[in-house]
Design a protein around this motif. Structure first.
Motif, short mmCIF file in Angstrom:
data_model
loop_
_atom_site.label_atom_id
_atom_site.label_comp_id
_atom_site.label_asym_id
_atom_site.label_seq_id
_atom_site.Cartn_x
_atom_site.Cartn_y
_atom_site.Cartn_z
N GLN A 13 0.88 -1.18 -0.08
CA GLN A 13 0.10 -0.11 0.03
C GLN A 13 0.86 1.25 -0.02
O GLN A 13 0.32 2.27 -0.30
CB GLN A 13 -0.74 -0.13 1.31
CG GLN A 13 -1.94 -1.12 0.99
CD GLN A 13 -3.10 -1.20 2.10
OE1 GLN A 13 -2.85 -0.57 3.00
NE2 GLN A 13 -4.31 -1.61 2.02
N MET A 16 3.85 3.91 -4.33
CA MET A 16 3.39 5.17 -5.32
C MET A 16 3.69 4.76 -6.87
O MET A 16 4.81 4.28 -7.12
CB MET A 16 3.98 6.35 -4.54
CG MET A 16 3.15 6.71 -3.42
SD MET A 16 3.06 8.47 -3.43
CE MET A 16 2.99 9.10 -4.98
N LEU A 625 -9.68 5.82 -9.92
CA LEU A 625 -9.62 5.69 -8.22
C LEU A 625 -8.04 5.35 -8.05
O LEU A 625 -7.35 5.45 -6.96
CB LEU A 625 -10.34 4.55 -7.98
CG LEU A 625 -11.88 4.60 -7.81
CD1 LEU A 625 -12.55 3.44 -7.39
CD2 LEU A 625 -12.14 5.69 -7.09
N ILE A 779 -3.04 -1.82 -4.92
CA ILE A 779 -3.79 -0.58 -5.72
C ILE A 779 -3.05 0.59 -5.58
O ILE A 779 -2.79 0.76 -4.23
CB ILE A 779 -5.23 -0.38 -5.47
CG1 ILE A 779 -6.13 -1.70 -5.88
CG2 ILE A 779 -5.67 0.70 -6.22
CD1 ILE A 779 -7.43 -1.36 -5.44
N PRO A 781 -3.04 4.19 -5.19
CA PRO A 781 -4.14 5.11 -5.27
C PRO A 781 -3.61 6.41 -5.91
O PRO A 781 -4.46 7.38 -5.91
CB PRO A 781 -4.37 5.12 -3.76
CG PRO A 781 -3.22 4.60 -3.07
CD PRO A 781 -2.28 3.99 -3.82
N ALA A 782 -2.54 6.72 -6.10
CA ALA A 782 -2.11 8.00 -6.68
C ALA A 782 -1.23 7.92 -7.78
O ALA A 782 -0.24 8.37 -7.82
CB ALA A 782 -1.53 8.86 -5.47
#
Lengths: 892, 892
Positions: A13, A16, A625, A779, A781-782
């Protein structure tokens, strides 16, 4: 086990988007720190500490020293992880390599001279010896490199530039390449051809760094288990490679400062100042050892510069000589551009002439041999070579060119007490000027030609020598023009042509490589900085001229080799500011939605070969997303469709059936399953410890499989390769391997499965219609986002600053397109071509033909294989109606 | 008009979050290119070209030369926009400034010596003269600087570092500061105190660049209308400032390469290699001119180094001397750290002692005078100064320290044919070693003390001299220890203490500034590079030691001055890798939603003073759509509540009323409104052309206003200031100015308005309940996003790489927090303090007291004013019930 997973998840998580190439090994250190905190998870470390404890408590007095030793060892091992140890080792190693290569080259060159000298009675034999020797060496070098590692060919700086940009060119950093490069380079330079060692040394240093990093992973610290840290170690590696480039230049010329600056200029776009010390530290140490070796070998009395000059200190040059220096700078700028153009023209010519090309392709070694024959024939000292100081090696010519005495004024023969090499410039029938001009002209095209030979070689040194000769020519002319110097006061300060040679060398090499730091290199090489202002002025002028005419030699090679590198935006290309991202983006983005089913996933995976896919809220809202790596999706799919789940399904079915039937069965086989299952579990757990960075959900402790023997027999299912690419290939194979054609070995398997192919296909179809559960999925996220109106220039800056390879284009949260490095490159090159700007036109022809980058061809191959597999799968699966409509929806 | 708006809108949409400080003036060039394309929008350009045409067609033959002149002029003006012209002018200007300052300083110092020499008969008078002169000069310098521009105090490098980080410290780049800095510096250095000119020169060069850029905006090209390009020019300015820093160092020491490297190391975090040439170009040109001026002034015969040395070239140092060089390096490291600590300790002490502090605050000039008195008393040559070569100026001491003769061996007095300055080191009663030790010890604390005086001054040069003295001390010791050199072979190579001085100077100045490039500066200063390896080794060791003990002098000053700079993460602070963004982020984010009403906007604007606000889809989904600048929201609000809309409302009401009544009215007034309205329109359109970068929706061609005279009479309503900050202030004033207290002048206005204050308040309340229309609002759709698990280290990298000042923290598209530079800075400093790591503890006390950064206080002021206005507004407006509930909802 669960803890491991959680940690892995945690770790994921943090991911990036993009690789921040300039980062201080954040991930690597992070991981290392975490691991150290948790402590002792690695058995070897545990054992070591236990053995220490045992020592301390078991033995008596004399064990003390042993404890001490073990402690020291432990301390040393823990220190091994520190950067500075690595840098010192790298510096030491490279200094040794550089010295050994230099030594070997010197012996080779001496051998040629000895042969040539020994056959003085017969000119024909002498010629044969003079010519055969380099031809054999070059041919051997070319052949050896070709066989062992074709990646070792050429300079290596363009490749390093690409690698430092964040693109992985794995095959360029292997041990084979190292061996091929070192041996190939030694032979190539030993032949006496006008080739350099600087570029290859940058590559060799990077190879050394990569190998040393691998080697040190055997010890503790950060280097532990590189596979565990995986891609995250990449940024640290890139930093080390950047330092290694500095070491390469530094130990080649004994020029630490110049080396650092040159490597920064040549390989980086954005440079993190906090990594500065790495380069300086390693390069200084390397240069120091390199020169100390020379002292120990009694070549030198103490540490001095490689090409020491002895210009007078009190009055190095007159102010009125500056225009001449400026002229050298401007002329060198044109010369440098011409050199790059000529070099490219030759490659282009060889490639275009199909008949030549075919012939050369068949006999790969013919081209090097022919070029060498031509060059060495022309430099044959009793022949044409006598008019261009052909007898001298590159090093000798440079030393003589930098000499502080004037040739023209006193006449070499009479005024010189310095018998040796400078004599070569003075031909009885021909003027010194003519010799110099011939030398410059002949060496110019020879160097441009020789650097196209497929051996490990650089162009820096030949260019440097030509520049020095040109400077000398101007200097000698000035000396002839003003025999008593220009200075108007009483004292006579004669002009020093050697100073002009220094200026010329820096200017021409600066023009060819588009760097300013050649000025610093020249000071470090000559050990004198008295000409700093003329050198700086000439280098800046040369750069200004050359940069407006041609790309640098390295950029030219990047384009010729079609390496995946983002070109720089030139000075003041205003038309670039009118191109927006919306003009170049791909609107038809591959995406998946939060509520998609596995079939969609499947289709998306088959349709493209992007490394990451966009995750949207829904195809109506189009709100972005995050992004998911391809490997993650493949893992999801394989988990859903894979054998374990099928077996589980079968077991459930069997349990249901069993419930329906009576409970009378064979307890022995049940025991066996338990045993084998444990075995499998064990295998899985060991594997997992080294693969936790690529979490493969299918590797979780699965529910007992029904058919154990086959599981144990088929290691490929469990021994998944580390790289996500390969891994995906395997899981997809696993996924599609229900096709009997591909699984000839496993007939028993299908029978054991209690499922016919048809049944399996049906089951898979059902599975595909289930909704995807993204819970365990990594995932990002950014992912990096741009706006449709972002200018090309800004996009370029962001891409090169962050080392991105793609970015999504959004409009208030809604995904509307994607831009990748490819589009950006096309846009930059395309816009130049379309508008008719005169920058790099000769290159456009290369775009169509030539070798293509390895990474892109790889991914294409992957896609092809996937398509094949899919076609096969489709041909045997049930017909599906909504496939077409699905994809229609996607493409909207 | 519409086209203009559209373009402005287009332009706004390209805005991406954050300032990419390293960017090649993307915006500026973009704008310039666009403007050039559109061509001739500026009347002056149009006129110029028209006059050219007129010339060509109207006149006959003799006009040709005129045309030519005009063309040349036109060409030159168009060229003025080019970077290189700017850089050349900057270089020239700085060289002149540097030379003039040096000249003035030399005269001041000569005057002191002359006075001292003239009064030789009376020691007391001599002392008075010796002491009064510097006290007067320093006091004048301190007073002058204090009165004219207190920003000119100190080195300026910390400020430049902060400015180059992207933080705007406007008052640091004004003409006043320039004058104060130049004159203050000249006086301060002319006093003979141990101060340097390097730091201030970096600042002066930046000032020059900023002023030059302003000056050149009078001509064409990129510099046209800086207000139009606005903030977007910032990145270009920052590039130019970076080049200016290089020029500053370059022209101060005539060290172009060292200047570029030093300025990069000292001011940058990430460096764009493509901007490299700017620094080199400007610094080389500047250094060249600086030295040429010396030649023209007959100070030098030709261009040479500033502190030329004459060490032997053939055998600069023995290999066995290297340990001594390493010792110098390590000792310098400790010394450098001690210097920084001492300097900070003095500032801290002065600040803490409240009585002293109060006293000093009252008599601001007392502290400089006292310090000067102390220092000059101690250096009084017939007094204590005789034991520490007090007679010599800084420059003279450096020259003597770098001398290539050995003092200790031959004894200065006898062996020296060099009468002048070196004599000062040889005291009849005291050993050379004692003199050197006294010099080092006394100068050490004197320099640390002197640099705390509030005058423009640097610490580089004093530290450099102390380092040279220390090196000399070690060198003399070595020479005394090995009188015949160390070399074992037949030839005697005596030890050269001057070489040790070079090494010591580079090492100590490197340790204090945490830079490696002092090595290069030292080579350029001395004109010899023969000691490259010892210097490099010593500098690297000194850096390693100093960096692990203390921050650099500049970072220390940044912390003392509390400048808004992001500190660097030190080497191997592993605990940083365990801190995640979620630990430091602010969870209570101010946001607005797509469907919010103007009242929410209003509340949010009043509640905080963030420069940008997050825009969410809704407060339920929390999906981040983008961010909006505060100014934009203020513009929206002012548009909704502003006078034009109120007038429109009134007109509508009036029209409705009129319809209700009969249509018999005064057509004359209708005509008048038409006329005046056109007038207003014209005024608006001219204004708009210069403000299109800050789109103010209220400036659109509004529907005819009812009350024109007041519109025309009140220019502040239309002449909105350029900066968004001010603009917002004005519009809000406009918005809240219904309060009669603030609008004493405009009684007639309220009467004309046909609305009572109560009516207006009521109308505003209604307006506030309407839903916000974001259509014309500049939304940044891709604000920088982090994930909650992003490590502190990674966050730090991204912030410094992109020059961000805040980033949103999202979890799969949902906003969960925000991190700003402040939190990050706190986290980095805090984590160091908490874990007890020994880095920079003495600074924690500064955090509570002291001056605060100007930018933050500015925004606080703004907030206070807003609150005041709001309170006033509230007191007179209608009571609102749902205000509390609204804000509750927000804070959840």
């Amino acid at each position: 086990m669960a803890g491991d997973d959680q940690r892995a998840l945690q770790y994921e998580q943090t991911l990036m988007y993009g690789r921040y190439t300039q980062e201080l090994g954040a991930y690597a250190k992070e991981e290392a720190a975490r691991l150290r905190e948790e402590g002792g998870w690695r058995p070897s470390v545990k054992e070591r500490s236990r053995s220490l404890e045992l020592l301390e408590y078991d033995r008596g007095r004399c064990a003390k020293c042993r404890i001490c030793t073990v402690r020291c060892q432990k301390f040393l091992i823990s220190r091994v992880g520190e950067d500075w140890i690595f840098l010192i080792l790298l510096g030491l190693l490279m200094a040794l390599v550089s010295w050994v290569v230099d030594f070997a080259i010197a012996i080779c060159l001496q051998a040629q001279k000895w042969m040539y000298g020994g056959l003085e009675s017969n000119v024909f034999l002498q010629y044969l010896a003079w010519v055969t020797y380099p031809v054999v060496l070059i041919t051997f070098s070319a052949g050896f490199t070709q066989i062992l590692a074709p990646q070792a060919v050429g300079s290596g700086i363009p490749e390093m530039k690409t690698i430092l940009r964040g693109v992985v060119l794995k095959e360029y950093l292997t041990f084979k390449t190292f061996v091929a490069k070192v041996i190939g380079l030694t032979c190539a330079l030993g032949s006496g051809m006008p080739l350099g060692k600087e570029g290859p040394f940058v590559h060799i240093a990077s190879l050394c760094a990569a190998l040393l990093s691998k080697f040190m992973s055997l010890f503790g610290g950060i280097y532990e288990e590189p596979s565990l840290i995986g891609n995250k170690n990449e940024s640290r590696n890139i930093e080390m490679l950047a330092a290694a480039c500095a070491v390469g230049v530094g130990c080649c010329f004994a020029a630490p400062i110049g080396g650092v600056l040159f490597s920064i200029e040549v390989t980086s776009t954005f440079f993190a100042v906090r990594n500065y010390w790495r380069g300086f530290f390693a390069a200084t140490f390397s240069a120091f050892i390199f020169r100390v070796l020379a002292v120990w070998n009694r070549d030198e009395e103490t540490i001095t510069a490689l090409f020491k000059t002895r210009f007078r200190l009190d009055f190095p040059f007159d102010l009125q000589e500056l225009p001449a220096f400026a002229v050298i700078g401007i002329a060198s700028g044109f010369g440098g551009a011409l050199f790059v153009y000529l070099n490219r023209l030759i490659v282009q010519f060889i490639r275009k002439q199909k008949t030549i090309n075919k012939f050369l392709m068949k006999k790969r070694l013919l081209y090097p041999a022919l070029v060498t024959l031509l060059v060495s024939t022309l430099t044959f000292p009793p022949g044409f070579g006598q008019f261009m100081a052909g007898k001298l090696t590159q090093k000798e010519s440079l030393v003589t060119l930098l000499d502080n005495r004037t040739w023209a004024k006193q006449g070499i023969a009479e005024g010189f007490d310095y018998i040796g090499n400078s004599q070569a410039w003075n031909h009885p029938q021909v003027n010194v000027f003519v010799t110099l001009v011939l030398f410059i002209v002949m060496k110019f095209w020879m160097s441009a030609l020789a650097t196209t030979i497929p051996v490990p070689c650089g162009a820096f040194m030949p260019v440097f020598v030509i520049g020095a000769a040109f400077g000398r020519l101007v200097g000698e002319s000035m000396a002839a023009w003003f025999p008593d110097g220009i200075h108007s006061d009483g004292t006579i300060y004669p002009i020093v042509p050697g100073g002009y040679a220094v200026v010329g060398a820096a200017a021409l090499s600066g023009a060819v490589t588009h760097t300013v730091s050649t000025a610093v290199i020249v000071f470090e090489l000559t050990g004198q900085i008295s000409h700093i202002l003329p050198v700086m002025i000439a280098v800046i002028l040369a750069n200004a001229v050359a940069q407006s005419l041609q790309p640098s030699l390295y950029d030219s090679i990047i384009r010729i080799k079609k390496l995946p590198y983002l070109p720089e935006l030139g000075w003041g290309h205003h038309e670039k500011y009118n191109i927006r991202v919306e003009d170049i983006m791909i609107r038809d983005v591959m995406y998946i939605t939060l509520n998609c089913c596995y079939r969609d996933l499947h289709d998306v995976l088959l349709a493209g070969h992007l490394k990451t896919l966009a995750l949207l809220e829904s195809s109506e809202s189009m709100i972005l997303l995050g992004s998911i790596e391809r490997a993650q999706l493949q893992a999801l799919l394989s988990l859903q469709l894979g054998r374990p789940r099928r077996l589980e399904y079968l077991r459930d079915r069997a349990t249901a059936e069993m419930k329906r039937l009576s409970m009378v069965s064979h307890p022995g086989s049940e025991d066996g399953s338990q045993r084998v299952n444990q075995e499998v579990r064990f295998q899985i757990s060991t594997e997992e410890s080294s693969f936790s960075s690529t979490p493969t959900p299918s590797m979780k402790p699965l529910k007992p499989a029904l058919k154990r023997p086959s599981v144990v027999d088929r290691p490929p299912d469990i021994h998944m390769p580390t790289s996500p690419q390969d891994h995906s290939g395997n899981t997809l194979k696993n996924l599609f391997c229900v096709n009997p054609e591909t699984e000839g070995l496993e007939d028993d398997f299908d029978v054991d499965d209690d499922m016919t192919i048809r049944e399996i296909a049906e089951w898979e179809e059902n599975q595909l219609d289930e909704q995807v559960n993204f819970d365990n999925c990594k995932i990002d996220p950014a992912p990096f986002q741009l706006v449709e109106r972002t200018s090309l220039h800004k996009t370029h800056t962001i891409f090169s600053l962050l080392g991105l390879d793609h970015a999504y284009v959004t409009s208030i949260g809604r995904l509307i397109g994607v831009v990748s490095l490819k589009e950006l490159r096309k846009a930059i090159e395309g816009s130049v071509a379309v508008k008719g700007v005169k920058v790099r036109p000769p290159l456009s022809s290369f775009r169509d033909s030539g070798t293509s980058g390895t990474s892109s061809s790889n991914s294409e191959n992957e896609a092809t294989e996937l398509h094949k597999l899919w076609d096969r799968h489709k041909s045997m699966s049930l017909p599906r109606e909504h496939l077409a409509s699905d994809s229609d929806e996607k493409s909207q």
